[in-house]
Design a protein around this motif. Structure first.
Motif, PDB file in Angstrom:
ATOM      1  N   ILE A  29       0.828  -1.219   0.000  1.00  0.00           N
ATOM      2  CA  ILE A  29       0.000   0.000   0.000  1.00  0.00           C
ATOM      3  C   ILE A  29       0.857   1.262   0.000  1.00  0.00           C
ATOM      4  O   ILE A  29       1.959   1.277   0.552  1.00  0.00           O
ATOM      5  N   ASP A  30       0.312   2.280  -0.629  1.00  0.00           N
ATOM      6  CA  ASP A  30       0.927   3.605  -0.587  1.00  0.00           C
ATOM      7  C   ASP A  30      -0.178   4.613  -0.895  1.00  0.00           C
ATOM      8  O   ASP A  30      -0.587   4.763  -2.050  1.00  0.00           O
ATOM      9  N   PHE A  31      -0.669   5.257   0.143  1.00  0.00           N
ATOM     10  CA  PHE A  31      -1.763   6.201  -0.048  1.00  0.00           C
ATOM     11  C   PHE A  31      -1.266   7.650  -0.066  1.00  0.00           C
ATOM     12  O   PHE A  31      -2.019   8.577   0.197  1.00  0.00           O
ATOM     13  N   SER A  32       0.007   7.800  -0.355  1.00  0.00           N
ATOM     14  CA  SER A  32       0.553   9.158  -0.414  1.00  0.00           C
ATOM     15  C   SER A  32       0.027   9.853  -1.667  1.00  0.00           C
ATOM     16  O   SER A  32      -0.408   9.209  -2.619  1.00  0.00           O
ATOM     17  N   THR A  33       0.073  11.164  -1.613  1.00  0.00           N
ATOM     18  CA  THR A  33      -0.407  11.933  -2.755  1.00  0.00           C
ATOM     19  C   THR A  33       0.381  13.231  -2.870  1.00  0.00           C
ATOM     20  O   THR A  33       0.984  13.669  -1.898  1.00  0.00           O
ATOM     21  N   GLN A  34       0.389  13.806  -4.058  1.00  0.00           N
ATOM     22  CA  GLN A  34       1.126  15.052  -4.295  1.00  0.00           C
ATOM     23  C   GLN A  34       0.151  16.200  -4.479  1.00  0.00           C
ATOM     24  O   GLN A  34      -0.796  16.073  -5.254  1.00  0.00           O
ATOM     25  N   LEU A  35       0.406  17.292  -3.761  1.00  0.00           N
ATOM     26  CA  LEU A  35      -0.377  18.515  -3.986  1.00  0.00           C
ATOM     27  C   LEU A  35       0.587  19.675  -4.110  1.00  0.00           C
ATOM     28  O   LEU A  35       1.379  19.918  -3.190  1.00  0.00           O
ATOM     29  N   PHE A  36       0.567  20.359  -5.205  1.00  0.00           N
ATOM     30  CA  PHE A  36       1.447  21.509  -5.434  1.00  0.00           C
ATOM     31  C   PHE A  36       2.917  21.134  -5.201  1.00  0.00           C
ATOM     32  O   PHE A  36       3.669  21.884  -4.581  1.00  0.00           O
ATOM     33  N   GLY A  37       3.270  19.933  -5.612  1.00  0.00           N
ATOM     34  CA  GLY A  37       4.656  19.486  -5.455  1.00  0.00           C
ATOM     35  C   GLY A  37       4.991  19.063  -4.025  1.00  0.00           C
ATOM     36  O   GLY A  37       6.129  18.706  -3.734  1.00  0.00           O
ATOM     37  N   GLN A  38       4.005  19.090  -3.127  1.00  0.00           N
ATOM     38  CA  GLN A  38       4.253  18.663  -1.744  1.00  0.00           C
ATOM     39  C   GLN A  38       3.725  17.245  -1.574  1.00  0.00           C
ATOM     40  O   GLN A  38       2.632  16.929  -2.046  1.00  0.00           O
ATOM     41  N   ASN A  39       4.511  16.420  -0.890  1.00  0.00           N
ATOM     42  CA  ASN A  39       4.092  15.040  -0.696  1.00  0.00           C
ATOM     43  C   ASN A  39       3.290  14.899   0.595  1.00  0.00           C
ATOM     44  O   ASN A  39       3.768  15.262   1.664  1.00  0.00           O
ATOM     45  N   LEU A  40       2.079  14.378   0.479  1.00  0.00           N
ATOM     46  CA  LEU A  40       1.256  14.110   1.669  1.00  0.00           C
ATOM     47  C   LEU A  40       1.217  12.592   1.877  1.00  0.00           C
ATOM     48  O   LEU A  40       0.956  11.847   0.926  1.00  0.00           O
ATOM     49  N   VAL A  41       1.458  12.175   3.117  1.00  0.00           N
ATOM     50  CA  VAL A  41       1.478  10.730   3.394  1.00  0.00           C
ATOM     51  C   VAL A  41       0.092  10.128   3.165  1.00  0.00           C
ATOM     52  O   VAL A  41      -0.066   9.003   2.707  1.00  0.00           O
ATOM     53  N   PHE A  42      -0.925  10.900   3.464  1.00  0.00           N
ATOM     54  CA  PHE A  42      -2.324  10.541   3.160  1.00  0.00           C
ATOM     55  C   PHE A  42      -3.001  11.785   2.593  1.00  0.00           C
ATOM     56  O   PHE A  42      -2.575  12.907   2.890  1.00  0.00           O
ATOM     57  N   PRO A  43      -4.082  11.602   1.832  1.00  0.00           N
ATOM     58  CA  PRO A  43      -4.766  12.784   1.270  1.00  0.00           C
ATOM     59  C   PRO A  43      -5.640  13.483   2.318  1.00  0.00           C
ATOM     60  O   PRO A  43      -6.854  13.609   2.155  1.00  0.00           O
ATOM     61  N   LEU A  44      -5.021  13.896   3.401  1.00  0.00           N
ATOM     62  CA  LEU A  44      -5.751  14.492   4.519  1.00  0.00           C
ATOM     63  C   LEU A  44      -4.973  15.669   5.097  1.00  0.00           C
ATOM     64  O   LEU A  44      -3.751  15.600   5.263  1.00  0.00           O
ATOM     65  N   LEU A  45      -5.701  16.731   5.396  1.00  0.00           N
ATOM     66  CA  LEU A  45      -5.124  17.886   6.092  1.00  0.00           C
ATOM     67  C   LEU A  45      -6.094  18.260   7.207  1.00  0.00           C
ATOM     68  O   LEU A  45      -7.277  17.919   7.150  1.00  0.00           O
ATOM     69  N   LEU A  46      -5.596  18.987   8.202  1.00  0.00           N
ATOM     70  CA  LEU A  46      -6.513  19.487   9.231  1.00  0.00           C
ATOM     71  C   LEU A  46      -7.048  20.845   8.799  1.00  0.00           C
ATOM     72  O   LEU A  46      -6.275  21.739   8.448  1.00  0.00           O
ATOM     73  N   ALA A  47      -8.369  20.973   8.824  1.00  0.00           N
ATOM     74  CA  ALA A  47      -9.034  22.211   8.402  1.00  0.00           C
ATOM     75  C   ALA A  47      -8.688  23.352   9.358  1.00  0.00           C
ATOM     76  O   ALA A  47      -8.423  23.118  10.541  1.00  0.00           O
ATOM     77  N   PRO A  48      -8.727  24.579   8.842  1.00  0.00           N
ATOM     78  CA  PRO A  48      -8.550  25.714   9.752  1.00  0.00           C
ATOM     79  C   PRO A  48      -9.770  25.856  10.650  1.00  0.00           C
ATOM     80  O   PRO A  48     -10.897  25.911  10.155  1.00  0.00           O
ATOM     81  N   ILE A  49      -9.558  25.856  11.938  1.00  0.00           N
ATOM     82  CA  ILE A  49     -10.654  26.102  12.888  1.00  0.00           C
ATOM     83  C   ILE A  49     -10.231  27.254  13.785  1.00  0.00           C
ATOM     84  O   ILE A  49      -9.202  27.180  14.452  1.00  0.00           O
ATOM     85  N   GLY A  50     -11.029  28.304  13.760  1.00  0.00           N
ATOM     86  CA  GLY A  50     -10.709  29.483  14.553  1.00  0.00           C
ATOM     87  C   GLY A  50     -11.086  29.301  16.009  1.00  0.00           C
ATOM     88  O   GLY A  50     -11.874  28.419  16.368  1.00  0.00           O
ATOM     89  N   VAL A  51     -10.512  30.124  16.843  1.00  0.00           N
ATOM     90  CA  VAL A  51     -10.846  30.210  18.263  1.00  0.00           C
ATOM     91  C   VAL A  51     -10.764  28.860  18.985  1.00  0.00           C
ATOM     92  O   VAL A  51     -11.579  28.561  19.859  1.00  0.00           O
TER      93      VAL A  51
END
Ligand code: FNR
Length: 424
Positions: free
Chosen positions: A81-103
């Protein structure tokens, strides 16, 4: 530390269970939410868990996932398995980011730093909120070389906008996420009922109070009054809240007790933080100002996706802000397919609003998202167990995703396509 593979964690959890110990952070999204609720004040809970109006869109975001079925393949004859992905030339280990949450400071002190460290440990990028309680530079320092992006709100001062972008560049953010669905604050019944807006208590404005353009405006006396609103009458409550504001403001209660700056900073913030006149022209202008990729967050229509591309945006985030802005708006997942059709791959299309499990992540990818943003659940993990809680929530979601994908016969992100799902 990094990501721990699903089968390894599964074994560890079951073995620990043999000694009678159970996980502190619930696995199920609903139980996670309920456990967090018990640990938060009613104001914090209203702000975090609430949505706009009758919260129909918030509920619909979840329903949309239940109307998509996965069509698993069996016996693909490959266990790698390899669920890594490329976004804007940046390698993400998984296609997941933490959303911006204010306060996030509503949940615990220095919350943004805690989340930043959790992201660094697990290896998932963190999108710093424009409404964070800690300046981006401090969180960036905590993250070391780990990936972070910056989410921008367009205020009434273009100079301030540019200053925030320059700071994001300087502290190593890999993209600017311009959120365009919050040029005004949605009508949020829970917050209105409590008469509670955390910014007025000096919370969630650290990116402003640490900014040279903002502080210069303050020095010029621009925070003297809030335009167009009457001053609240002075009651014991007002005095209490004023003291709380001074305590929340950089420097703390003792330094701020006799200073007018905290109150003026809040007034200035209220006057300039949103710009209802925002247009695609400003996106074009921003595109000229920075070499960082720019994503537009809050797109729900194919024609707006086209406009984002035309304005020079490098990607979009399909999102209804977790149902916090337009009640009755289309669920983000339902908007995805048409948008993906309008802006074909490899143009980056991300999605948030309603992601609660690994199978949700799988479905979003199958319907055309390149990656997703996790929102409220990580804040719930934070409330339950601090940094460990955030790490656990991310790990659980990724483990769930890993197993779902593998059991559906997919060993990489590119195999998770429309052929893998059916609308029921
Ligand atoms: C948000 N969201 C948000 N988005 C953004 O661009 N800037 C921000 O400062 C915030 N702040 C914020 C506060 C709170 C309390 C919540 C719940 C959400 C929206 C966020 O990035 C994301 O779009 C939603 O959280 C996705 O919905 P779910 O999955 O959390 O329901």
């Amino acid at each position: 530390m990094g990501y721990i593979e699903a089968t390894r964690r599964q074994k560890a959890i079951f073995l620990t269970g043999m000694s009678g110990r159970r996980a502190v952070v619930p696995f199920h999204a609903n139980e996670l939410r309920e456990a967090a609720k018990k640990r938060l004040s009613k104001q914090a809970w209203a702000y975090l868990a609430g949505g706009a109006g009758d919260e129909l869109t918030m509920a619909a975001n979840r329903d949309a996932f239940s109307k998509v079925a996965i069509l698993p393949h069996v016996m693909r004859g490959d266990a790698s398995i390899d669920f890594s992905t490329q976004l804007f030339g940046q390698n993400l280990v998984f296609p997941l980011l933490l959303a911006p949450i204010g306060v996030l400071d509503l949940v615990c002190p220095e919350a943004d730093r805690v989340v930043a460290r959790a992201c660094r440990n697990v290896g998932v990028p963190f999108i710093f909120s424009n409404q964070a309680g800690t300046p981006m530079e401090i969180c960036a320092q905590d993250m070391g070389p780990a990936q972070r992006w910056f989410q921008l709100y367009w205020s009434k001062s273009d100079e301030l906008v540019l200053s925030l972008v320059r700071r994001a560049e300087a502290c190593g953010c890999g993209a600017i996420v311009l959120t365009v669905d919050t040029t005004l604050l949605g009508w949020r019944n829970r917050d209105l009922k409590l008469g509670y807006l955390p910014f007025l208590r000096g919370m969630g404005i650290a990116q402003y109070t640490s900014d040279p353009v903002f502080t210069a405006l303050l020095d010029k006396g621009e925070g003297a009054a809030i335009s167009g609103t009457p001053r609240p009458g002075v009651t014991l409550h007002t005095i209490g809240n004023l003291l709380r504001l001074k305590a929340n403001y950089p420097g703390g209660i003792f330094k701020n007790l006799l200073r007018k700056t905290p109150l003026e900073a809040v007034r200035l913030f209220v006057n300039i933080y949103s710009n209802p006149a925002l247009s695609w022209e400003q996106v074009r202008w921003l595109r000229q100002q920075t070499t960082l990729p720019i994503l537009i967050k809050g797109i729900l229509r194919a024609d707006d996706a086209h406009k984002a591309v035309d304005a020079g945006a490098d990607g979009i985030v399909v999102s209804n802000h977790g149902g916090r802005q337009v009640d009755g708006a289309i669920p983000a997942l339902d908007a995805l397919a048409a948008i993906r059709k309008a802006v074909s791959k490899p143009y980056p299309v991300l999605l948030d609003s309603g992601i609660r499990s690994g199978s949700d992540l799988f479905k979003a990818l199958a319907l055309g998202a390149d990656a997703v943003l996790l929102g409220r659940p990580y804040a719930y993990g934070l409330a339950i167990a601090g940094q460990q809680g955030v790490e656990t929530v991310i790990q659980n979601l990724l483990n769930d995703f890993e197993l779902t994908a593998r059991l559906a016969g997919c060993s990489k992100v590119s195999e998770i396509d429309t052929d893998m799902v059916l609308r029921t």
